[in-house]
Every structure is written in structure tokens, then in C-alpha cells.
Design a protein around this motif. Structure first.
Motif, short mmCIF file in Angstrom:
data_model
loop_
_atom_site.label_atom_id
_atom_site.label_comp_id
_atom_site.label_asym_id
_atom_site.label_seq_id
_atom_site.Cartn_x
_atom_site.Cartn_y
_atom_site.Cartn_z
N TYR A 82 7.27 9.50 2.89
CA TYR A 82 6.93 8.10 2.79
C TYR A 82 5.39 7.73 2.62
O TYR A 82 4.98 6.90 2.08
CB TYR A 82 7.78 6.98 3.32
N SER A 83 4.80 8.49 3.47
CA SER A 83 3.39 7.99 3.63
C SER A 83 2.71 9.07 2.17
O SER A 83 1.75 8.34 1.79
CB SER A 83 2.76 8.84 4.93
N GLU A 84 3.50 10.03 1.79
CA GLU A 84 2.83 10.63 0.86
C GLU A 84 3.35 9.87 -0.31
O GLU A 84 2.45 9.55 -1.58
CB GLU A 84 3.47 11.88 0.61
N LEU A 85 4.35 9.12 -0.53
CA LEU A 85 4.84 8.19 -1.72
C LEU A 85 3.73 7.23 -1.37
O LEU A 85 3.30 6.50 -2.78
CB LEU A 85 6.07 7.65 -1.47
N GLU A 86 3.46 6.65 -0.47
CA GLU A 86 2.61 5.34 -0.61
C GLU A 86 1.29 5.86 -0.99
O GLU A 86 0.34 5.22 -1.92
CB GLU A 86 2.37 4.83 0.84
N ARG A 87 0.72 7.10 -0.69
CA ARG A 87 -0.71 7.71 -1.26
C ARG A 87 -0.53 7.77 -2.75
O ARG A 87 -1.47 7.54 -3.34
CB ARG A 87 -0.98 8.74 -0.62
N ILE A 88 0.49 8.23 -3.06
CA ILE A 88 0.66 8.68 -4.70
C ILE A 88 0.70 7.28 -5.32
O ILE A 88 -0.02 6.99 -6.50
CB ILE A 88 1.98 9.38 -5.06
N MET A 89 1.57 6.27 -4.93
CA MET A 89 1.74 5.10 -5.58
C MET A 89 0.45 4.09 -5.41
O MET A 89 0.26 3.04 -6.15
CB MET A 89 2.95 4.24 -5.32
#
Length: 142
Positions: A82-89
């Protein structure tokens, strides 16, 4: 003595494997429970962002790949994902994603909420309460 040691070793091995497979199942659900094409369309994500999300979703297609990374700390997958998703989005679009798909809760908490709620032992709670309320008198009524 050898039999006891071997039995304890096997029980520990199988219970650890079972627990980690539960974490992997949560990981897979985090990928499959969401229609990512809808998310990409609703949030108006760029092609690059869509490609990164699709790549992230394909990162651990099997248990062995996931286990190589998270064997020592299986609970870490959700924070990483979810930290990776936040970075992407981006922060704003990630907040919208969280609101829509996780009702504003942290997705990490969503997947960890049932970790200590093991249904196999639910029936024990009722037995313990009835035993405590009888204060041992049930044994005297024979």
C-alpha cells in the motif's frame, strides 16, 4: 525423546506454513478483490501509472516468490504494497482509492482485522463462560 523432538518440529513447520499461507491469501485477495481497470479509469491514472499498478499486481504470482521476500516478516507485505500504491497513485488519488474501496480505513488494517479472530476456537469461549458461571457446580450435580 527423538519422537517428541520430531513431532514438535513437524508441528512447528506445518503451523508456520499454514500461518504464512494465510498471509499470502490476504495478499492475493488484495490483488484480486479490486477491479483495477475500474480504479485506473475512475482515478484518471496515466498509462505509466496503470502499467506500474499492473506490474505491482503481477509481482508475486505464486507463493514461493512471495515467501522468498516475506518469510521472516509475513505481515510486512501489506505495508509494502500500500505504500507502493500510494507512491504510484499520488497522495490525493490514493486517498480517493482508500475511501472508495476500503471505506476510508487503512487497507493494512482491513487485511489484519481477522488475524486474532480465529473461528476454530469460537466454540471454546461459550464453554469457558458456562463453566465460569457454574463455578464448578456442574461437576457436583452428578
Amino acid at each position: 525423546m527423538k519422537k517428541i523432538f520430531i513431532t514438535a518440529f513437524l508441528i512447528g513447520t506445518f503451523s508456520l506454513g499454514y500461518a504464512q499461507s494465510d498471509y499470502y491469501n490476504d495478499y492475493r485477495r488484495s490483488v484480486t478483490d479490486v477491479n483495477w481497470q475500474t480504479v485506473i479509469t475512475d482515478l484518471l491514472l496515466s498509462t505509466t501509472q496503470a502499467n506500474e499498478i499492473n506490474s505491482l499486481n503481477r509481482r508475486y504470482d505464486d507463493y514461493d516468490g512471495w515467501n522468498r521476500v516475506y518469510a521472516n516478516n509475513p505481515d510486512r507485505w501489506s505495508t509494502d504494497r500500500y505504500s507502493e500504491l500510494e507512491r504510484i497513485m499520488g497522495r490525493d488519488k490514493y486517498a480517493k482509492f482508500k475511501t472508495k474501496y476500503y471505506k476510508g480505513k487503512n487497507p493494512v488494517a482491513v487485511y489484519n482485522r481477522n488475524k486474532n479472530n480465529d473461528k476454530r476456537y469460537k466454540h471454546m469461549d461459550k464453554k469457558a463462560k458456562s463453566y465460569k458461571s457454574n463455578n464448578g457446580k456442574a461437576h457436583k450435580n452428578k
